[in-house]
Design an enzyme around this catalytic site. Structure first.
Site, PDB file in Angstrom:
ATOM      1  N   HIS A   1       0.870  -1.029  -0.074  1.00  0.00           N
ATOM      2  CA  HIS A   1       0.010   0.037  -0.184  1.00  0.00           C
ATOM      3  C   HIS A   1       0.909   1.241   0.045  1.00  0.00           C
ATOM      4  O   HIS A   1       0.239   2.300  -0.099  1.00  0.00           O
ATOM      5  CB  HIS A   1      -0.872   0.026   1.308  1.00  0.00           C
TER       6      HIS A   1
ATOM      7  N   CYS B   1     -14.518  -5.360   3.743  1.00  0.00           N
ATOM      8  CA  CYS B   1     -13.740  -5.351   2.645  1.00  0.00           C
ATOM      9  C   CYS B   1     -12.347  -5.833   3.241  1.00  0.00           C
ATOM     10  O   CYS B   1     -12.009  -5.791   4.366  1.00  0.00           O
ATOM     11  CB  CYS B   1     -13.355  -3.937   1.788  1.00  0.00           C
TER      12      CYS B   1
ATOM     13  N   GLU C   1     -15.182  -9.433  11.492  1.00  0.00           N
ATOM     14  CA  GLU C   1     -15.474  -8.144  11.771  1.00  0.00           C
ATOM     15  C   GLU C   1     -16.708  -7.738  12.336  1.00  0.00           C
ATOM     16  O   GLU C   1     -17.182  -6.986  13.311  1.00  0.00           O
ATOM     17  CB  GLU C   1     -15.103  -7.315  10.300  1.00  0.00           C
TER      18      GLU C   1
ATOM     19  N   GLU D   1      -5.742  -1.953  -6.355  1.00  0.00           N
ATOM     20  CA  GLU D   1      -6.448  -3.264  -6.116  1.00  0.00           C
ATOM     21  C   GLU D   1      -7.138  -4.018  -7.564  1.00  0.00           C
ATOM     22  O   GLU D   1      -7.881  -3.256  -8.244  1.00  0.00           O
ATOM     23  CB  GLU D   1      -7.289  -3.204  -4.931  1.00  0.00           C
TER      24      GLU D   1
END
Length: 197
Positions: A41, A83, A103, A132
């Site tokens: 990233h 995500c 999550e 991505e």
């Protein structure tokens, strides 16, 4: 394998730090290697496999997630239901189901593939880049949510009109509209014309 922030250094059984690896892919989504999560990233970003989940209730309302303020990337912003990134060798479908449970504490009652989208979104706040190849999933949620507070700051079920109001007022993830627009055909098929997506 435990889920930890990208900056954490979990210990393996022999006491050494264990990196979180992502699958690097080419423009066709073919795996070409791996990279450590945070490094993938860093600008300019390395193209890697990801997934985005859109879950709806029985009234056709979309479940939004507010990312926890402790996250290293896009903290405190609103985004789609869930995500993340598959582990190397893990199918995107399995990763999407796994992370939704980790999550939000709920397993989708229905989860279906909704195509892929490729994007490059810099995040001005963190300086990180989302480069991505994203696998999209739509589905239904029918069980009560049990969000992990280290991952999730808040949740909301919204109609299209409520989403438009919230999107104009609150901060959303850089990738949110890209993935939602790409998933819309599957969302409309799932929720029906009356839901308005």
């Amino acid at each position: 394998m435990p889920i930890t922030p990208a900056t954490a250094t979990p210990s393996s059984s022999n006491g050494t730090a264990e990196a979180i690896l992502l699958e690097l892919v080419d423009e066709n989504g073919v795996t070409i290697g791996t990279a450590e999560k945070l490094a993938a990233h860093q600008p300019p970003g390395r193209l890697h496999r990801a997934f985005s989940v859109f879950l709806f209730d029985e009234h056709g309302r979309l479940l939004l997630q507010q990312r926890a303020t402790g996250k290293y990337h896009s903290p405190g912003v609103w985004s789609n239901t869930c995500c993340g990134h598959p582990y190397p060798g893990e199918s995107p479908f399995a990763a999407a189901a796994r992370r939704t449970y980790e999550e939000l504490g709920v397993s989708p009652s229905l989860l279906a593939e909704a195509g892929t989208v490729r994007y490059n979104h810099p995040d001005p706040a963190s300086g990180l880049v989302e480069q991505e190849y994203n696998h999209l999933f739509v589905g239904m949620v029918q069980s009560p949510l049990r969000p992990d507070p280290e991952e999730v700051g808040g949740t909301a079920f919204v109609t299209p009109a409520e989403l438009a109001e919230r999107h104009a007022r609150d901060t959303f993830s850089a990738w949110f509209m890209t993935v939602l627009d790409a998933a819309r055909p599957a969302v409309r098929e799932l929720t029906g014309p009356a839901a308005g997506w």
